[in-house]
Every structure is written in C-alpha cells, then in structure tokens.
Design an enzyme around this catalytic site. Structure first.
Site, PDB file in Angstrom:
ATOM      1  N   HIS A   3      -9.737   1.769   9.117  1.00  0.00           N
ATOM      2  CA  HIS A   3      -9.708   2.983   8.426  1.00  0.00           C
ATOM      3  C   HIS A   3      -9.838   4.324   9.361  1.00  0.00           C
ATOM      4  O   HIS A   3     -10.548   4.376  10.029  1.00  0.00           O
ATOM      5  CB  HIS A   3     -11.051   3.100   7.303  1.00  0.00           C
ATOM      6  CG  HIS A   3     -10.893   2.318   6.243  1.00  0.00           C
ATOM      7  ND1 HIS A   3     -11.485   0.908   6.372  1.00  0.00           N
ATOM      8  CD2 HIS A   3     -10.664   2.399   4.845  1.00  0.00           C
ATOM      9  CE1 HIS A   3     -11.239   0.156   5.374  1.00  0.00           C
ATOM     10  NE2 HIS A   3     -10.961   0.914   4.412  1.00  0.00           N
ATOM     11  N   HIS A  48      -7.725   8.007  -4.639  1.00  0.00           N
ATOM     12  CA  HIS A  48      -8.358   6.820  -4.141  1.00  0.00           C
ATOM     13  C   HIS A  48      -9.513   6.410  -5.449  1.00  0.00           C
ATOM     14  O   HIS A  48     -10.593   6.026  -4.920  1.00  0.00           O
ATOM     15  CB  HIS A  48      -9.174   7.156  -2.646  1.00  0.00           C
ATOM     16  CG  HIS A  48      -9.530   5.588  -2.291  1.00  0.00           C
ATOM     17  ND1 HIS A  48     -10.582   4.907  -2.683  1.00  0.00           N
ATOM     18  CD2 HIS A  48      -9.014   5.030  -1.097  1.00  0.00           C
ATOM     19  CE1 HIS A  48     -10.588   3.701  -1.858  1.00  0.00           C
ATOM     20  NE2 HIS A  48      -9.588   3.852  -1.095  1.00  0.00           N
ATOM     21  N   HIS A 101      -1.619   5.213  -0.741  1.00  0.00           N
ATOM     22  CA  HIS A 101      -2.789   4.732  -0.906  1.00  0.00           C
ATOM     23  C   HIS A 101      -3.342   5.573  -1.949  1.00  0.00           C
ATOM     24  O   HIS A 101      -4.742   5.429  -2.148  1.00  0.00           O
ATOM     25  CB  HIS A 101      -3.576   4.775   0.491  1.00  0.00           C
ATOM     26  CG  HIS A 101      -4.763   3.855   0.207  1.00  0.00           C
ATOM     27  ND1 HIS A 101      -5.008   2.598  -0.130  1.00  0.00           N
ATOM     28  CD2 HIS A 101      -6.182   4.254   0.404  1.00  0.00           C
ATOM     29  CE1 HIS A 101      -6.095   1.965  -0.132  1.00  0.00           C
ATOM     30  NE2 HIS A 101      -6.750   3.127   0.348  1.00  0.00           N
ATOM     31  N   ASP A 148      -6.373   2.965   6.684  1.00  0.00           N
ATOM     32  CA  ASP A 148      -6.559   3.585   5.056  1.00  0.00           C
ATOM     33  C   ASP A 148      -7.321   4.660   4.892  1.00  0.00           C
ATOM     34  O   ASP A 148      -8.121   4.984   5.862  1.00  0.00           O
ATOM     35  CB  ASP A 148      -7.205   2.499   4.241  1.00  0.00           C
ATOM     36  CG  ASP A 148      -6.289   1.334   3.989  1.00  0.00           C
ATOM     37  OD1 ASP A 148      -5.104   1.257   4.643  1.00  0.00           O
ATOM     38  OD2 ASP A 148      -6.652   0.440   3.305  1.00  0.00           O
ATOM     39  N   ASP A 149      -7.346   5.487   4.199  1.00  0.00           N
ATOM     40  CA  ASP A 149      -8.124   6.929   3.298  1.00  0.00           C
ATOM     41  C   ASP A 149      -7.768   7.956   4.233  1.00  0.00           C
ATOM     42  O   ASP A 149      -8.435   9.025   3.858  1.00  0.00           O
ATOM     43  CB  ASP A 149      -9.398   6.323   3.672  1.00  0.00           C
ATOM     44  CG  ASP A 149      -9.695   4.929   2.608  1.00  0.00           C
ATOM     45  OD1 ASP A 149      -8.830   4.561   1.819  1.00  0.00           O
ATOM     46  OD2 ASP A 149     -10.772   4.583   2.716  1.00  0.00           O
TER      47      ASP A 149
END
Length: 262
Positions: free
Chosen positions: A214, A122, A118, A67-68
């Site tokens: 991540h 965020h 995603h 993620d991210d």
C-alpha cells in the site's frame, strides 16, 4: 451401552476423516484479507482468465502493486525508489484521492507504471449492490482519465472481495480483475513492522508473483522503508520488477487454460 459405543466410534471416525483433508483454497484466501467468492473458487476464475492472482512465467519477473493511493509523501517516495532501481510497478488508485493529487498519478503513468482502478471511495465490496459497485468503478475510471488522459484496463476490488456478479460487471466494463499472490500479502496496512514486510516478500519471492503493498497507510512509512531493502535484494537475486501489463505479456500458458476471456 452397545449403542453408545457405536455412536462414539462413528463420531471418532468422522473427526478423523475431517482432519485428513487439506484446507481448501477459500479458507487460505479468507485468512489473507480476502473475501472468497460466494459461488465459485479460485480455480474456476483462474482457468478462464477472469481473475489474476499471479502469472505463470519462466522468467524472473515480479510485479509490485500498491493500493489506496495516491499519497503526497509516500507515493512520491515510492516513485523515487522505483526510479532509483529501474523498477516498474502498478498503482491501484482510489478515485477520490486521484482528484486531490492528479499530478502524482500523471507522474506514475509518465514514468512507465501501470495505474489500476481501486474504486472511488474504497467502500467494502463484501455485500455491495450492483449499482453502487458500478458507480464506484465508473467514478474512479473518470478520475484516472481526467488525471492522465487515458483509461485503465485493470480493476482491484477493495479487500479483494469478488462475486460472480462483480466478475461479470468487471468484464462488461473491459476491466481485468487483478488480485495478488496469496503468499505475497504483506499486510503492511496493519503496520506489522518493516522487517516483517521485508521477510514476507523476500522469503516467498517466485517468478510471476504479484505482491500486495500500500502506498497509503495512515501515519506509517513502513512500506517505504521496507522497499529500501526489498528492491536492491531482489534485484541482486536477478529479479526484474515489471508492471502487471508486462507480467501478463510474459505468461507461460499452463495446461488446462480455458480461453474464454479474450
């Protein structure tokens, strides 16, 4: 005095009964960096295929998810490691970062990895308005299309927060909501140390797991270093690293599945 004894006995009985029941799913979920749904629990959504936490399969398949990102150094290092071990993964990207580093996301797709939505900035999805959620999803989708030429069909809300309305919105946008196995939340965003990340994955590895990691953690390369241990060890154990798409294609249909999300 007799009344006091009766009240005391009733309280004691209540406490004993309360301790006898197992902790519900939502409590376990909340302790794992995930906000539970406001109205329904995991079983409801899982039976309908609305949300995926893991995929039942008889094969030794495992899906690493990141993620991210993208990140100009850590994502590239992860892609190099995945290529070295002939492993595929899924990257849930943040749209604002995709706009800055489109070539990395293009490489993710080119090398056979899945790319998921995603959101664009965020934000916290714990109490987000429907209009804001829609904007975040649409902007991220646009950034992915601009970078790769194709859209994604996977969505992971920040922090894993979901509600009935968000599940409905996700389905309306043609996006499958993908979370992660509760026993495979590495908490690498907390920078717990390389060995803790490694131990979390290796000690809990099961067929059909979706592992949460991540590829962007501020001033930390722990995830990259952990992968240098995780990838060869799980490969040695006979696991194959696949994308979420491939994992879903290898689903063993469980009893009780309600086919309503085709």
């Amino acid at each position: 005095m007799k009344n006091i004894r009766l009240v005391s006995s009733a309280i004691a009985a209540f406490l004993l009964c309360s301790c006898s029941f197992p902790t519900p799913y939502v409590t376990a979920q909340a302790t794992s960096h995930v906000s539970p749904a406001h109205t329904k629990g995991r079983t409801y959504y899982e039976e309908r295929g609305d949300i995926v936490w893991e995929v039942p399969t008889h094969r030794k398949l495992i899906a690493l998810t990141f993620d991210d990102g993208p990140d100009e150094s850590k994502t590239v290092a992860i892609l190099d490691l995945l290529k070295q071990y002939d492993a595929k993964a899924t990257f849930f990207v943040v749209g604002s970062r995709v706009e800055k580093l489109p070539d990395i996301v293009k490489r993710e797709r080119k090398e056979g990895h899945d790319v998921g939505n995603h959101t664009f900035h965020h934000p916290s999805f714990h109490r987000i308005s429907p209009n804001k959620a829609l904007s975040e999803i649409d902007q991220c989708q646009a950034s992915i299309i601009n970078a790769t030429g194709t859209e994604t069909h996977f969505f992971r809300p920040p922090g894993g927060s979901y509600t009935d309305s968000l599940v409905k919105l996700s389905k309306e946008k043609g996006l499958k909501m993908i979370l992660w196995s509760w026993h495979q939340d590495t908490l690498d965003w907390r920078k717990p140390g390389v060995h803790r990340i490694v131990n979390k994955v290796l000690r809990n590895a099961r067929n059909g797991d979706i592992v949460l990691m991540h590829d962007y953690v501020y001033k930390s390369t722990q995830t990259v270093e952990a992968l240098k241990i995780i990838l060869p060890e799980l490969k040695k154990r006979g696991f194959t690293f696949v994308t979420v798409s491939e994992l879903l294609d290898n689903r063993a249909t469980p009893e009780g599945l309600i086919e309503v999300n085709k």
